[in-house]
Design a protein around this motif. Structure first.
Motif, PDB file in Angstrom:
ATOM      1  N   LEU A 135       0.826  -1.190   0.139  1.00  0.00           N
ATOM      2  CA  LEU A 135       0.021   0.068   0.027  1.00  0.00           C
ATOM      3  C   LEU A 135       0.836   1.274   0.150  1.00  0.00           C
ATOM      4  O   LEU A 135       1.746   1.276   0.672  1.00  0.00           O
ATOM      5  CB  LEU A 135      -0.861  -0.054   1.070  1.00  0.00           C
ATOM      6  N   ALA A 136       0.438   2.371  -0.692  1.00  0.00           N
ATOM      7  CA  ALA A 136       1.185   3.639  -0.938  1.00  0.00           C
ATOM      8  C   ALA A 136       0.828   4.445   0.202  1.00  0.00           C
ATOM      9  O   ALA A 136       1.893   5.354   0.843  1.00  0.00           O
ATOM     10  CB  ALA A 136       0.891   4.033  -2.204  1.00  0.00           C
ATOM     11  N   ASN A 137      -0.077   4.271   0.804  1.00  0.00           N
ATOM     12  CA  ASN A 137      -0.608   5.384   1.980  1.00  0.00           C
ATOM     13  C   ASN A 137      -1.965   4.860   2.680  1.00  0.00           C
ATOM     14  O   ASN A 137      -2.388   3.714   2.245  1.00  0.00           O
ATOM     15  CB  ASN A 137      -0.781   6.863   1.351  1.00  0.00           C
ATOM     16  N   LEU A 191       0.510   7.621   9.479  1.00  0.00           N
ATOM     17  CA  LEU A 191       0.546   8.598  10.587  1.00  0.00           C
ATOM     18  C   LEU A 191      -0.736   8.224  11.327  1.00  0.00           C
ATOM     19  O   LEU A 191      -0.702   8.324  12.881  1.00  0.00           O
ATOM     20  CB  LEU A 191       0.657  10.211   9.934  1.00  0.00           C
ATOM     21  N   PHE A 192      -1.930   7.788  11.001  1.00  0.00           N
ATOM     22  CA  PHE A 192      -3.076   7.995  11.703  1.00  0.00           C
ATOM     23  C   PHE A 192      -2.847   6.474  12.560  1.00  0.00           C
ATOM     24  O   PHE A 192      -3.217   6.488  13.887  1.00  0.00           O
ATOM     25  CB  PHE A 192      -4.437   7.655  10.898  1.00  0.00           C
ATOM     26  N   LEU A 193      -2.525   5.163  11.866  1.00  0.00           N
ATOM     27  CA  LEU A 193      -2.280   4.218  12.777  1.00  0.00           C
ATOM     28  C   LEU A 193      -1.273   4.516  13.935  1.00  0.00           C
ATOM     29  O   LEU A 193      -1.437   3.839  15.149  1.00  0.00           O
ATOM     30  CB  LEU A 193      -1.986   3.155  11.854  1.00  0.00           C
ATOM     31  N   GLU A 198      -0.700   2.428  20.304  1.00  0.00           N
ATOM     32  CA  GLU A 198       0.720   2.731  20.870  1.00  0.00           C
ATOM     33  C   GLU A 198       1.578   1.489  20.502  1.00  0.00           C
ATOM     34  O   GLU A 198       1.271   0.402  21.054  1.00  0.00           O
ATOM     35  CB  GLU A 198       0.738   3.013  22.356  1.00  0.00           C
ATOM     36  N   LEU A 199       2.566   1.838  19.641  1.00  0.00           N
ATOM     37  CA  LEU A 199       3.121   0.549  19.046  1.00  0.00           C
ATOM     38  C   LEU A 199       4.541   0.150  19.984  1.00  0.00           C
ATOM     39  O   LEU A 199       5.049   0.812  20.548  1.00  0.00           O
ATOM     40  CB  LEU A 199       3.898   0.929  17.652  1.00  0.00           C
ATOM     41  N   GLU A 200       4.339  -1.104  20.507  1.00  0.00           N
ATOM     42  CA  GLU A 200       5.436  -1.614  21.243  1.00  0.00           C
ATOM     43  C   GLU A 200       6.726  -1.678  20.347  1.00  0.00           C
ATOM     44  O   GLU A 200       7.925  -1.624  20.945  1.00  0.00           O
ATOM     45  CB  GLU A 200       5.043  -3.080  21.616  1.00  0.00           C
ATOM     46  N   GLY A 201       6.703  -1.991  19.288  1.00  0.00           N
ATOM     47  CA  GLY A 201       7.941  -2.076  18.517  1.00  0.00           C
ATOM     48  C   GLY A 201       7.384  -2.438  16.879  1.00  0.00           C
ATOM     49  O   GLY A 201       6.269  -2.603  16.566  1.00  0.00           O
ATOM     50  N   LEU A 202       8.266  -2.403  15.863  1.00  0.00           N
ATOM     51  CA  LEU A 202       8.258  -2.866  14.701  1.00  0.00           C
ATOM     52  C   LEU A 202       9.175  -4.122  14.431  1.00  0.00           C
ATOM     53  O   LEU A 202       9.983  -4.342  14.691  1.00  0.00           O
ATOM     54  CB  LEU A 202       8.639  -1.946  13.837  1.00  0.00           C
ATOM     55  N   PRO A 203       8.508  -5.007  13.477  1.00  0.00           N
ATOM     56  CA  PRO A 203       7.517  -5.076  12.819  1.00  0.00           C
ATOM     57  C   PRO A 203       6.194  -5.401  13.527  1.00  0.00           C
ATOM     58  O   PRO A 203       6.236  -6.053  14.613  1.00  0.00           O
ATOM     59  CB  PRO A 203       7.561  -6.068  11.669  1.00  0.00           C
ATOM     60  N   ALA A 204       4.932  -4.832  13.087  1.00  0.00           N
ATOM     61  CA  ALA A 204       3.619  -5.170  13.836  1.00  0.00           C
ATOM     62  C   ALA A 204       2.661  -5.438  12.885  1.00  0.00           C
ATOM     63  O   ALA A 204       2.671  -5.045  11.518  1.00  0.00           O
ATOM     64  CB  ALA A 204       3.300  -3.677  14.679  1.00  0.00           C
ATOM     65  N   ILE A 205       1.648  -6.226  13.279  1.00  0.00           N
ATOM     66  CA  ILE A 205       0.374  -6.653  12.423  1.00  0.00           C
ATOM     67  C   ILE A 205      -0.604  -6.233  13.023  1.00  0.00           C
ATOM     68  O   ILE A 205      -0.973  -6.422  14.031  1.00  0.00           O
ATOM     69  CB  ILE A 205       0.683  -8.169  12.095  1.00  0.00           C
ATOM     70  N   PHE A 206      -1.626  -5.715  12.145  1.00  0.00           N
ATOM     71  CA  PHE A 206      -2.748  -5.394  12.329  1.00  0.00           C
ATOM     72  C   PHE A 206      -3.920  -6.285  11.844  1.00  0.00           C
ATOM     73  O   PHE A 206      -3.725  -6.528  10.637  1.00  0.00           O
ATOM     74  CB  PHE A 206      -3.329  -3.750  11.937  1.00  0.00           C
ATOM     75  N   VAL A 207      -4.836  -6.776  12.658  1.00  0.00           N
ATOM     76  CA  VAL A 207      -5.927  -7.858  12.108  1.00  0.00           C
ATOM     77  C   VAL A 207      -7.089  -6.798  12.114  1.00  0.00           C
ATOM     78  O   VAL A 207      -7.871  -6.471  12.925  1.00  0.00           O
ATOM     79  CB  VAL A 207      -6.222  -8.913  13.119  1.00  0.00           C
ATOM     80  N   LEU A 208      -7.853  -6.997  10.691  1.00  0.00           N
ATOM     81  CA  LEU A 208      -9.002  -6.420  10.553  1.00  0.00           C
ATOM     82  C   LEU A 208     -10.126  -7.353  10.349  1.00  0.00           C
ATOM     83  O   LEU A 208      -9.943  -8.195   9.455  1.00  0.00           O
ATOM     84  CB  LEU A 208      -8.833  -5.011   9.340  1.00  0.00           C
ATOM     85  N   ARG A 209     -11.401  -6.770  10.706  1.00  0.00           N
ATOM     86  CA  ARG A 209     -12.509  -7.593  10.307  1.00  0.00           C
ATOM     87  C   ARG A 209     -13.759  -6.640   9.898  1.00  0.00           C
ATOM     88  O   ARG A 209     -13.940  -5.666  10.603  1.00  0.00           O
ATOM     89  CB  ARG A 209     -13.077  -8.356  11.450  1.00  0.00           C
ATOM     90  N   ASP A 210     -14.059  -6.780   8.592  1.00  0.00           N
ATOM     91  CA  ASP A 210     -15.140  -5.861   8.028  1.00  0.00           C
ATOM     92  C   ASP A 210     -14.627  -4.569   8.156  1.00  0.00           C
ATOM     93  O   ASP A 210     -15.482  -3.428   8.410  1.00  0.00           O
ATOM     94  CB  ASP A 210     -16.176  -6.262   8.574  1.00  0.00           C
ATOM     95  N   GLY A 211     -13.367  -4.159   7.805  1.00  0.00           N
ATOM     96  CA  GLY A 211     -12.705  -2.835   7.841  1.00  0.00           C
ATOM     97  C   GLY A 211     -12.450  -2.372   9.082  1.00  0.00           C
ATOM     98  O   GLY A 211     -12.033  -1.030   9.154  1.00  0.00           O
TER      99      GLY A 211
END
Length: 273
Positions: A135-137, A191-193, A198-211
């Motif tokens: 994704l670009a942005n 920036l919004f995410l 509050e991120l603990e570190g990277l890499p991190a994964i976000f799981v989404l359900r129906d947006g």
């Protein structure tokens, strides 16, 4: 003479008394039944403490009963130990005939199942599933994620080998699990995410359900059971994503040898870069 007659009369009296007692014993014994004799014998043994014969007789009876007893399955599903010759007395032995499925019907069922699977795969691929999409942005993130039931987004800064390993594992899972949209978003474009969570570190994964974001998986969760360089990492990541309902199964999608070769190639490219 008188004295002798007195002694003789006493002797005759005692003799007649002994004969009378003997007659009484005789008539008493004749009047007793054989069962009374057995009862009397048992009573004498109990009084004398002779229990050996009784114990042996009881033991023989118990052994004979256990020899014929077997585990019998009742109609209600319970298992009990009983004599199989008498345990099922009065129970109707109704045996249902085996049902053999028609070979043609089985082939039709498998063919219909496979066609349904093909339709699902075609539908998911039409939506862009089957690969790790970059994704670009955040605007593209919102547009791409919104129509999908399940989505997994990797937030990455591209600064370490661990991030490349996680990215490669998601590429493998994306080919196997078409029911989920897999994406990667650079952290400097999110920036919004980064302000929302509050991120603990990277890499991190976000799981989404129906947006909607339902889970955030920091590095402590991603590498809880194995490091990113381990051949088992993709399998552990698949199970983790399945537990958080990001995928419908925990299948890793490839063998350990294939994962190791892919990991070596990615690391060599990363080192050259």
């Amino acid at each position: 003479v008188i004295f002798a007659q007195g002694i003789l009369s006493q002797f005759s009296g005692k003799q007649s008394q002994a004969v009378a007692m003997a007659n009484e014993d005789y008539f008493f014994q004749q009047s007793m039944n054989p069962e009374d004799d057995l009862t009397e014998t048992l009573t004498d043994k109990l009084r004398c403490g002779d229990y050996n014969e009784m114990i042996q007789s009881a033991q023989k009876a118990s052994d004979a009963q256990h020899e014929t007893a077997q585990l019998c399955l009742r109609s209600d599903g319970h298992v009990s130990k009983a004599d199989p010759h008498t345990a099922f007395a009065g129970v109707s032995q109704v045996v249902n005939p085996p049902i053999y499925e028609d070979a043609d019907a089985e082939m039709r069922r498998l063919r219909a199942q496979r066609m349904s699977q093909f339709k699902d795969e075609a539908f998911f691929k039409k939506q862009g599933h089957g690969s790790l999409r970059e994704l670009a942005n955040e605007r593209e993130f919102v547009e791409i994620i919104q129509p999908h039931e399940r989505a997994v987004v990797l937030l990455d800064d591209g600064q370490g080998a661990a991030a490349e390993d996680v990215k490669g594992a998601l590429e493998t899972l994306a080919k196997k699990h078409l029911e989920t949209q897999f994406c990667v978003l650079p952290v400097d474009k999110a920036l919004f995410l980064t302000h929302m969570v509050e991120l603990e570190g990277l890499p991190a994964i976000f799981v989404l359900r129906d947006g909607l974001v339902t889970r955030h998986l920091p590095p402590s969760r991603l590498f809880q059971f194995s490091s990113s360089s381990s051949p088992l990492f993709t399998g552990h990541l698949a199970k983790l994503l399945h537990r958080v309902d990001a995928m419908t199964s925990g299948d890793g999608g490839s063998s350990c040898d294939e994962e190791e070769e892919d990991r070596k190639d990615r690391r060599s490219v990363f080192q050259r870069a």
